[in-house]
Design a protein around this motif. Structure first.
Motif, mmCIF file in Angstrom:
data_model
loop_
_atom_site.group_PDB
_atom_site.id
_atom_site.type_symbol
_atom_site.label_atom_id
_atom_site.label_comp_id
_atom_site.label_asym_id
_atom_site.label_seq_id
_atom_site.Cartn_x
_atom_site.Cartn_y
_atom_site.Cartn_z
ATOM 1 N N VAL A 291 0.854 -1.192 0.000
ATOM 2 C CA VAL A 291 0.000 0.000 0.000
ATOM 3 C C VAL A 291 0.892 1.246 0.000
ATOM 4 N N VAL A 292 0.478 2.264 -0.752
ATOM 5 C CA VAL A 292 1.110 3.581 -0.669
ATOM 6 C C VAL A 292 0.088 4.561 -0.105
ATOM 7 N N LEU A 293 0.407 5.155 1.044
ATOM 8 C CA LEU A 293 -0.426 6.192 1.639
ATOM 9 C C LEU A 293 -0.017 7.535 1.042
ATOM 10 N N ALA A 294 -0.936 8.178 0.323
ATOM 11 C CA ALA A 294 -0.644 9.469 -0.300
ATOM 12 C C ALA A 294 -1.851 10.389 -0.126
ATOM 13 N N PRO B 228 13.307 -0.155 8.394
ATOM 14 C CA PRO B 228 12.334 0.298 7.386
ATOM 15 C C PRO B 228 13.030 1.072 6.269
ATOM 16 N N TYR B 229 12.549 0.872 5.046
ATOM 17 C CA TYR B 229 13.064 1.644 3.923
ATOM 18 C C TYR B 229 12.697 3.116 4.101
ATOM 19 N N HIS B 230 13.331 3.962 3.286
ATOM 20 C CA HIS B 230 13.226 5.413 3.475
ATOM 21 C C HIS B 230 11.778 5.902 3.539
ATOM 22 N N LEU B 231 10.889 5.409 2.693
ATOM 23 C CA LEU B 231 9.491 5.854 2.668
ATOM 24 C C LEU B 231 8.542 4.835 3.272
ATOM 25 N N GLU B 232 9.078 3.874 4.006
ATOM 26 C CA GLU B 232 8.246 2.825 4.583
ATOM 27 C C GLU B 232 7.782 3.218 5.977
ATOM 28 N N SER B 233 6.529 2.906 6.278
ATOM 29 C CA SER B 233 5.961 3.220 7.582
ATOM 30 C C SER B 233 6.374 2.151 8.600
ATOM 31 N N VAL C 196 4.623 -0.213 9.507
ATOM 32 C CA VAL C 196 4.060 -1.491 9.072
ATOM 33 C C VAL C 196 4.765 -1.900 7.783
ATOM 34 N N PRO C 197 5.479 -3.002 7.734
ATOM 35 C CA PRO C 197 6.169 -3.411 6.509
ATOM 36 C C PRO C 197 5.210 -3.493 5.331
ATOM 37 N N GLY C 198 5.652 -2.983 4.185
ATOM 38 C CA GLY C 198 4.815 -3.025 2.994
ATOM 39 C C GLY C 198 3.833 -1.881 2.864
ATOM 40 N N VAL C 199 3.789 -0.993 3.849
ATOM 41 C CA VAL C 199 2.953 0.206 3.777
ATOM 42 C C VAL C 199 3.882 1.408 3.650
ATOM 43 N N PHE C 200 3.848 2.056 2.485
ATOM 44 C CA PHE C 200 4.751 3.160 2.188
ATOM 45 C C PHE C 200 3.986 4.475 2.194
ATOM 46 N N VAL C 201 4.719 5.569 2.327
ATOM 47 C CA VAL C 201 4.095 6.883 2.476
ATOM 48 C C VAL C 201 4.766 7.855 1.512
ATOM 49 N N ALA C 202 3.976 8.660 0.804
ATOM 50 C CA ALA C 202 4.521 9.616 -0.153
ATOM 51 C C ALA C 202 3.742 10.921 -0.103
ATOM 52 N N GLY C 203 4.459 12.011 -0.283
ATOM 53 C CA GLY C 203 3.815 13.317 -0.376
ATOM 54 C C GLY C 203 3.608 14.005 0.949
ATOM 55 N N ASP C 204 2.680 14.938 0.986
ATOM 56 C CA ASP C 204 2.516 15.842 2.126
ATOM 57 C C ASP C 204 2.153 15.149 3.421
ATOM 58 N N VAL C 205 1.534 13.959 3.373
ATOM 59 C CA VAL C 205 1.125 13.279 4.597
ATOM 60 C C VAL C 205 2.322 12.696 5.342
ATOM 61 N N ARG C 206 3.459 12.610 4.675
ATOM 62 C CA ARG C 206 4.652 12.040 5.314
ATOM 63 C C ARG C 206 5.310 13.092 6.201
ATOM 64 N N ALA C 207 5.716 12.686 7.400
ATOM 65 C CA ALA C 207 6.383 13.608 8.326
ATOM 66 C C ALA C 207 7.663 14.135 7.704
ATOM 67 N N GLU C 208 7.887 15.440 7.850
ATOM 68 C CA GLU C 208 9.087 16.122 7.359
ATOM 69 C C GLU C 208 9.209 16.125 5.838
ATOM 70 N N SER C 209 8.109 15.968 5.131
ATOM 71 C CA SER C 209 8.175 16.015 3.668
ATOM 72 C C SER C 209 8.270 17.462 3.195
ATOM 73 N N VAL C 210 8.742 17.637 1.949
ATOM 74 C CA VAL C 210 8.792 18.958 1.327
ATOM 75 C C VAL C 210 7.456 19.210 0.647
ATOM 76 N N LYS C 211 6.790 20.277 1.023
ATOM 77 C CA LYS C 211 5.444 20.531 0.512
ATOM 78 C C LYS C 211 5.507 21.210 -0.859
ATOM 79 N N ARG C 212 5.874 20.430 -1.873
ATOM 80 C CA ARG C 212 5.936 20.909 -3.241
ATOM 81 C C ARG C 212 5.422 19.817 -4.174
ATOM 82 N N VAL C 213 4.822 20.209 -5.298
ATOM 83 C CA VAL C 213 4.256 19.238 -6.234
ATOM 84 C C VAL C 213 5.339 18.309 -6.766
ATOM 85 N N ALA D 198 8.422 5.552 -4.093
ATOM 86 C CA ALA D 198 7.718 4.560 -3.279
ATOM 87 C C ALA D 198 7.510 3.267 -4.060
ATOM 88 N N VAL D 199 7.244 3.380 -5.358
ATOM 89 C CA VAL D 199 7.038 2.185 -6.177
ATOM 90 C C VAL D 199 8.330 1.383 -6.291
#
Length: 552
Positions: free
Chosen positions: A331-334, A507-512, A514-531, A541-542
């Motif tokens: 899963v990717v949480l975005a 955990p991998y860099h974008l992994e939460s 929970v193994p296999g659950v990845f996070v991308a974009g603004d919902v990720r802590a300390e992310s850069v808020k840019r398109v 993440a893919v």
């Protein structure tokens, strides 16, 4: 059926012949090239083509033409051949005119002379024009008709939903003769609005978003119950994951609560996105990404709210609000972020009735000659202010902080400074909103002096804060104190992996957590808020999903 037409318009015979020659060399087998040497001649030729039923795929017009310049011609050409894609041919010194053309007549591209070699400078632009034209074609646009009240929050929500999903619609008031006729035909009263009438004559009275989605042909139900990858959220990060996941052979489904594009999809123009020197609207970028994902086979589900995530052995299970479930290997949480509510008396009562969160571009025509207020100091607020300045009498940007420099890109600050009917007021907050059934006035306070001031206001657009919608993940994945999801190195504290972690690696860099659950974009802590960073994280993440799947 006759070949589609590519039209070139230039008053210089040598340039006109040169453009036509290059177009025939590349596109002559599938398209007919028509050239004209003035805007008037081109409009006459366009009318003849339309009368004969010949489709016009694209029009290239030179900017510097006597009598009628390229922008004036393209503006009239839109009425004659509305489906044709448009490009402006211009010299380097006229790039300001090209930007004007983009803003005034929605030109798709501009080309700088000379365009040699055409393989690098001309053909890629024409390829993009004809690809877009093929996707839309000359088919007639079947409109949904929406009958409602100007100041109905429910009617605004229906129109906003259609607009954000790029579904053509025509709005009419309950006071319009045609609106009255349609209400009578539907057996509805003015109190039942919104009423939607589909092209096939069905009437929907006060429909839910899910009912609207089903009526206009948006996909709401998954094709299967198990996938390789589930992407939750349809903003830039989610679309990036869907495109890269599907293109790399993963059975991918993207689940979106309301409309793809997220906050970025509501931006009137994004000017610092890589590869778009003339800017691109959020809607255009979203549409291209959505079509790209579909081309590779990704499913896109709309109006499906995810309420739970669960790990069941090697499967990751997503549950919807109606109790149904789908599962996947990863899963990717975005899910991005939402604008925070403006806590001031009167604001909640007038939301959808002159008070709006986000740009709400559907309200632009109603802002003509009005006083508009934009609340917020980030890029989204600046883009909205520029957009509404073309419609409103005045636009006032209200910023809590002492300046814009800390939160807004410098190019936008310069744009705001250069537009006469935009005023920026720093150190200012809204403390009250009022009006009889819709917004009519605001009370502002100066944060330094404490002095209050009442002002007239027809519309207020709010762009404050970045609140993640992650309450449904409570107890499932690790989050920070503000609700943003922690990933990668942030989960490893003092050499200790997160509680419940079952794999013999960090955990991998974008992994939460929970193994296999990845996070991308603004919902990720300390992310850069840019398109751009959100799209990049979605793609990255893919890559990490593939690495995770290889371990199973």
């Amino acid at each position: 059926m006759s070949k589609p037409v590519l039209m070139t318009v230039d008053d210089d015979p040598g340039v006109s012949r040169s453009v036509a020659r290059d177009l025939r060399r590349r596109y002559g087998q599938d398209y007919r090239v028509v050239r004209a040497e003035s805007g008037a001649d081109a409009l006459e030729a366009l009318r003849e083509l339309v009368l004969r039923g010949e489709p016009v795929a694209a029009i290239l017009a030179d900017y510097r033409m006597p009598g009628m310049n390229g922008i004036e011609f393209l503006e009239q050409a839109m009425d004659v051949a509305p489906h044709a894609r448009r490009a402006l041919l211009t010299a380097y010194a006229d790039t300001d005119a090209a930007i004007q053309a983009i803003n005034v007549v929605d030109v798709d591209h501009y080309l700088l002379k000379p365009w040699d070699p055409p393989e690098e400078k001309l053909y890629p632009v024409i390829d993009a024009l004809v690809e877009t034209w093929r996707a839309i074609g000359e088919r007639s646009v079947e409109e949904i008709r929406v009958i409602g009240h100007r100041w109905s929050a429910e009617c605004f929500a229906a129109r906003d939903f259609l607009a954000r999903n790029q579904v053509p619609y025509r709005y009419m008031s309950v006071d319009d003769p045609e609106g009255v006729r349609l209400l009578e035909a539907a057996g509805a009263s003015p109190d039942d609005v919104p009423v939607l009438v589909t092209p096939d004559g069905r009437a929907l009275t006060a429909p839910t978003e899910a009912e609207i989605a089903a009526a206009v042909g948006l996909t709401t139900d998954p094709a299967t119950d198990f996938y390789d990858l589930i992407v939750i959220g349809g903003g830039p990060a989610g679309l990036g994951s869907a495109v890269y996941g599907a293109s790399e052979g993963l059975r991918t489904v993207l689940v979106e609560r309301q409309a793809t594009g997220g906050q970025a999809g509501q931006s009137s123009r994004i000017e610092n996105y890589l590869g778009f020197p003339d800017g691109v609207s959020g809607a255009q970028l979203t549409d291209r990404a959505r079509r790209q994902a579909a081309k590779f086979g990704a499913e896109v589900l709309t109006t499906r709210e995810v309420v739970a995530l669960e790990a069941r052995g090697s499967a990751r299970v997503v549950r919807f609000g109606d109790g149904t479930e789908i599962a996947a290997h990863a899963v990717v949480l975005a899910t991005g972020v939402s604008y925070r509510a403006l806590e001031a008396p009167g604001v909640s009562d007038l939301t959808g009735r002159g008070v709006f969160y986000g740009s709400a571009a559907t309200e632009a025509p109603a802002c003509k000659g009005q006083d508009v207020y934009v609340v917020g100091g980030a890029n989204s607020a600046g883009q909205a202010a520029v957009f509404f300045s073309r419609h409103a009498a005045t636009v006032t940007v209200l910023v809590r902080g002492s300046s814009l420099e800390a939160s807004m890109s410098s190019y936008l600050i310069k744009q705001l400074d250069a537009i006469d009917n935009i005023t920026v007021r720093t150190g200012t907050e809204v403390v009250e909103a009022g009006g009889d059934g819709h917004l009519e006035r605001l009370v502002l306070v100066d944060r330094n002096s404490g002095e209050q001031e009442g002002v007239k206001a027809a519309s207020m657009f709010i762009f404050i804060g970045a609140a993640p919608r992650t309450e449904w993940l409570d107890g499932v994945v690790a989050r920070d104190e503000r609700g943003f999801v922690r990933t990668g190195p942030d989960l490893v504290v003092g050499g200790r992996r997160p509680q419940g972690w079952t794999l013999p690696r960090d955990p991998y860099h974008l992994e939460s957590s929970v193994p296999g659950v990845f996070v991308a974009g603004d919902v990720r802590a300390e992310s850069v808020k840019r398109v751009a960073s959100a799209v990049g994280e979605g793609a990255m993440a893919v890559t990490l999903v593939h690495r995770y799947l290889s371990e199973q």
